[in-house]
Write an enzyme that holds these catalytic residues in place. Structure first.
Site, PDB file in Angstrom:
ATOM      1  N   LYS A   1       0.831  -1.202   0.000  1.00  0.00           N
ATOM      2  CA  LYS A   1       0.000   0.000   0.000  1.00  0.00           C
ATOM      3  C   LYS A   1       0.867   1.255   0.000  1.00  0.00           C
ATOM      4  O   LYS A   1       0.565   2.239  -0.682  1.00  0.00           O
ATOM      5  CB  LYS A   1      -0.914  -0.001   1.226  1.00  0.00           C
ATOM      6  CG  LYS A   1      -1.834  -1.207   1.373  1.00  0.00           C
ATOM      7  CD  LYS A   1      -2.882  -1.281   0.294  1.00  0.00           C
ATOM      8  CE  LYS A   1      -3.937  -2.345   0.584  1.00  0.00           C
ATOM      9  NZ  LYS A   1      -3.408  -3.725   0.604  1.00  0.00           N
TER      10      LYS A   1
ATOM     11  N   LYS B   1      -8.837   1.794   3.578  1.00  0.00           N
ATOM     12  CA  LYS B   1      -8.300   0.440   3.533  1.00  0.00           C
ATOM     13  C   LYS B   1      -7.212   0.253   4.592  1.00  0.00           C
ATOM     14  O   LYS B   1      -6.473   1.190   4.910  1.00  0.00           O
ATOM     15  CB  LYS B   1      -7.739   0.120   2.143  1.00  0.00           C
ATOM     16  CG  LYS B   1      -6.609   1.011   1.691  1.00  0.00           C
ATOM     17  CD  LYS B   1      -6.034   0.595   0.335  1.00  0.00           C
ATOM     18  CE  LYS B   1      -6.911   0.980  -0.816  1.00  0.00           C
ATOM     19  NZ  LYS B   1      -6.246   0.794  -2.135  1.00  0.00           N
TER      20      LYS B   1
ATOM     21  N   ARG C   1      -4.470  -4.693 -13.368  1.00  0.00           N
ATOM     22  CA  ARG C   1      -3.193  -5.229 -12.902  1.00  0.00           C
ATOM     23  C   ARG C   1      -2.208  -5.213 -14.065  1.00  0.00           C
ATOM     24  O   ARG C   1      -2.405  -5.896 -15.072  1.00  0.00           O
ATOM     25  CB  ARG C   1      -3.380  -6.649 -12.369  1.00  0.00           C
ATOM     26  CG  ARG C   1      -2.089  -7.445 -12.159  1.00  0.00           C
ATOM     27  CD  ARG C   1      -1.104  -6.786 -11.178  1.00  0.00           C
ATOM     28  NE  ARG C   1      -1.679  -6.497  -9.894  1.00  0.00           N
ATOM     29  CZ  ARG C   1      -1.785  -7.392  -8.896  1.00  0.00           C
ATOM     30  NH1 ARG C   1      -1.374  -8.631  -9.082  1.00  0.00           N
ATOM     31  NH2 ARG C   1      -2.305  -7.041  -7.748  1.00  0.00           N
TER      32      ARG C   1
ATOM     33  N   ARG D   1      -9.761  -5.923 -13.617  1.00  0.00           N
ATOM     34  CA  ARG D   1     -10.607  -6.683 -12.689  1.00  0.00           C
ATOM     35  C   ARG D   1     -11.829  -5.833 -12.382  1.00  0.00           C
ATOM     36  O   ARG D   1     -11.732  -4.821 -11.679  1.00  0.00           O
ATOM     37  CB  ARG D   1      -9.799  -7.050 -11.449  1.00  0.00           C
ATOM     38  CG  ARG D   1      -8.603  -7.962 -11.796  1.00  0.00           C
ATOM     39  CD  ARG D   1      -7.550  -7.967 -10.728  1.00  0.00           C
ATOM     40  NE  ARG D   1      -6.946  -6.644 -10.573  1.00  0.00           N
ATOM     41  CZ  ARG D   1      -6.099  -6.329  -9.596  1.00  0.00           C
ATOM     42  NH1 ARG D   1      -5.752  -7.225  -8.699  1.00  0.00           N
ATOM     43  NH2 ARG D   1      -5.596  -5.112  -9.523  1.00  0.00           N
TER      44      ARG D   1
ATOM     45  N   ARG E   1     -15.289  -3.455  -5.162  1.00  0.00           N
ATOM     46  CA  ARG E   1     -13.956  -4.037  -5.293  1.00  0.00           C
ATOM     47  C   ARG E   1     -13.866  -4.880  -6.556  1.00  0.00           C
ATOM     48  O   ARG E   1     -14.737  -5.695  -6.833  1.00  0.00           O
ATOM     49  CB  ARG E   1     -13.629  -4.911  -4.073  1.00  0.00           C
ATOM     50  CG  ARG E   1     -13.663  -4.157  -2.755  1.00  0.00           C
ATOM     51  CD  ARG E   1     -13.554  -5.101  -1.577  1.00  0.00           C
ATOM     52  NE  ARG E   1     -14.682  -6.027  -1.524  1.00  0.00           N
ATOM     53  CZ  ARG E   1     -14.771  -7.049  -0.680  1.00  0.00           C
ATOM     54  NH1 ARG E   1     -13.784  -7.287   0.175  1.00  0.00           N
ATOM     55  NH2 ARG E   1     -15.830  -7.836  -0.686  1.00  0.00           N
TER      56      ARG E   1
ATOM     57  N   ASP F   1      -1.271  -1.765  -9.635  1.00  0.00           N
ATOM     58  CA  ASP F   1      -2.726  -1.661  -9.706  1.00  0.00           C
ATOM     59  C   ASP F   1      -3.065  -0.240 -10.134  1.00  0.00           C
ATOM     60  O   ASP F   1      -2.652   0.729  -9.479  1.00  0.00           O
ATOM     61  CB  ASP F   1      -3.373  -1.974  -8.356  1.00  0.00           C
ATOM     62  CG  ASP F   1      -3.299  -3.458  -8.016  1.00  0.00           C
ATOM     63  OD1 ASP F   1      -2.940  -4.249  -8.908  1.00  0.00           O
ATOM     64  OD2 ASP F   1      -3.606  -3.815  -6.869  1.00  0.00           O
TER      65      ASP F   1
ATOM     66  N   GLU G   1      -1.907   0.845  -5.946  1.00  0.00           N
ATOM     67  CA  GLU G   1      -1.053  -0.027  -5.146  1.00  0.00           C
ATOM     68  C   GLU G   1       0.101  -0.512  -6.015  1.00  0.00           C
ATOM     69  O   GLU G   1      -0.002  -0.534  -7.247  1.00  0.00           O
ATOM     70  CB  GLU G   1      -1.817  -1.246  -4.600  1.00  0.00           C
ATOM     71  CG  GLU G   1      -2.867  -0.925  -3.564  1.00  0.00           C
ATOM     72  CD  GLU G   1      -3.515  -2.172  -2.972  1.00  0.00           C
ATOM     73  OE1 GLU G   1      -2.950  -3.279  -3.123  1.00  0.00           O
ATOM     74  OE2 GLU G   1      -4.580  -2.034  -2.340  1.00  0.00           O
TER      75      GLU G   1
ATOM     76  N   ASN H   1       2.278  -3.977  -6.007  1.00  0.00           N
ATOM     77  CA  ASN H   1       2.354  -5.306  -5.415  1.00  0.00           C
ATOM     78  C   ASN H   1       3.707  -5.932  -5.718  1.00  0.00           C
ATOM     79  O   ASN H   1       4.094  -6.059  -6.886  1.00  0.00           O
ATOM     80  CB  ASN H   1       1.234  -6.190  -5.977  1.00  0.00           C
ATOM     81  CG  ASN H   1      -0.139  -5.667  -5.588  1.00  0.00           C
ATOM     82  OD1 ASN H   1      -0.694  -6.039  -4.568  1.00  0.00           O
ATOM     83  ND2 ASN H   1      -0.679  -4.771  -6.398  1.00  0.00           N
TER      84      ASN H   1
END
Length: 315
Positions: free
Chosen positions: A126, A161, A211, A226, A234, A274, A282, A284
């Site tokens: 994050k 979050k 992604r 997504r 979400r 993301d 984000e 990852n």
């Protein structure tokens, strides 16, 4: 080559979509030997090297039901493997951090670890976006409940979050009416004990939380959008989002080509950005996924690209 995967229990793999499995399958196809352990198997003792106490050597069977056979179980020094791939899923908790310290000790003993243990610690998923603020939307990181309320008053529509979640866990949206804001702050903030990330809600989420995979600093030419389903906010696949592969947009490429080389130079061979609309939400680095979904829908072999990059890094 001998490849040691440090991962969640392989019995839990959903091989129709698991990216670690896709890596293993491609590596095995090329003749590399596969070994696997869990972080709890990592051990160091004074006067010795870091070992995987119960590393299992696998042969893939091609059977969807019984997809592997364990042909040996032994203690394996990490420095004796050609490469160690850290693929443990979040949470990014104390045990994860301890595992990275053991992996870093193994590096000092000669192991080659991907992603770099220090880089994993330096880039919590994050908070890593803070270093690339030019590509993110309005964002607040705080333990102060009053600051969260002020941010909501300013932005009107926000996402809250936790910093240690994955798969969309613990994400809340609060609209202009402020409904349940107090309760959500109490739940996430724990009366000031826990830091929370707050971001302006990006309506482009209806088109998908994209992604974007970076391998060796270079973007894969397709991302996986997504898309939230029903009343969900979400897009995470774990939260029921629908994955739709699509070519990178010009903005996606701009972001990826700016961030990719920086993260690769820091020891991050594989990264998942993301992106919602034009904004990174984000970064990852622990166990980026979506290999199989992109490959199945586009024909672009993401696992092959990854093993190419791994082999090049080891050459």
């Amino acid at each position: 080559m001998d490849l040691l995967f440090v991962a969640d229990p392989i019995e839990s793999f959903k091989i129709h979509k698991d990216s670690t499995f896709a890596m293993m399958r491609e590596a095995a196809r090329r003749g590399h030997r596969l070994h696997v352990c869990e972080p709890r198997d990592l051990v160091w003792k004074q006067g010795a090297r870091v070992v995987a106490r119960a590393a299992r050597t696998l042969v893939l069977t091609g059977d969807a039901e019984r997809w592997y056979e364990v042909v040996a179980t032994q203690e394996l020094a990490l420095a004796d493997a050609s490469a160690v791939l850290m693929r443990k899923d979040p949470p990014f908790d104390a045990e994860f951090i301890y595992a990275t310290h053991l992996l870093q000790q193994a590096e000092r003993e000669g192991a080659r670890v991907f992603n770099s243990p220090q880089a994993l610690r330096d880039h919590p998923e994050k908070l890593a976006i803070l270093a690339f603020a030019q590509f993110i939307g309005p964002t607040l990181v705080t333990r102060d409940a009053a600051a969260i309320r002020a941010f909501h008053a300013e932005q009107r529509d926000i996402i809250l979050k936790p910093l240690d979640g994955m798969g969309g866990m613990g994400i809340f949206r609060v609209g202009p009416d402020g409904l349940n804001l107090g309760s959500i702050i109490e739940t996430l903030n724990q009366h000031g004990a826990t830091t929370v990330m707050v971001q302006r809600y990006l309506p482009e989420i209806v088109k998908g939380d994209k992604r974007i995979l970076l391998i060796g600093g270079v973007p894969v030419p397709f991302c996986l959008a997504r898309i939230p389903q029903g009343s969900e906010i979400r897009g995470n696949l774990a939260a029921g989002g629908k994955g739709v592969a699509q070519p990178l947009s010009a903005r996606d490429r701009e972001i990826a080509e700016a961030i990719g080389p920086v993260l690769a130079a820091r020891g991050l061979l594989l990264v998942g950005l993301d992106v919602i609309g034009d904004c990174v939400t984000e970064i990852n680095v622990t166990s980026p996924t979506c290999f199989q979904e992109i490959t199945d829908q586009t024909g672009f072999d993401v696992a092959a690209r990854f093993i190419d990059a791994l082999e090049a890094a080891l050459a």
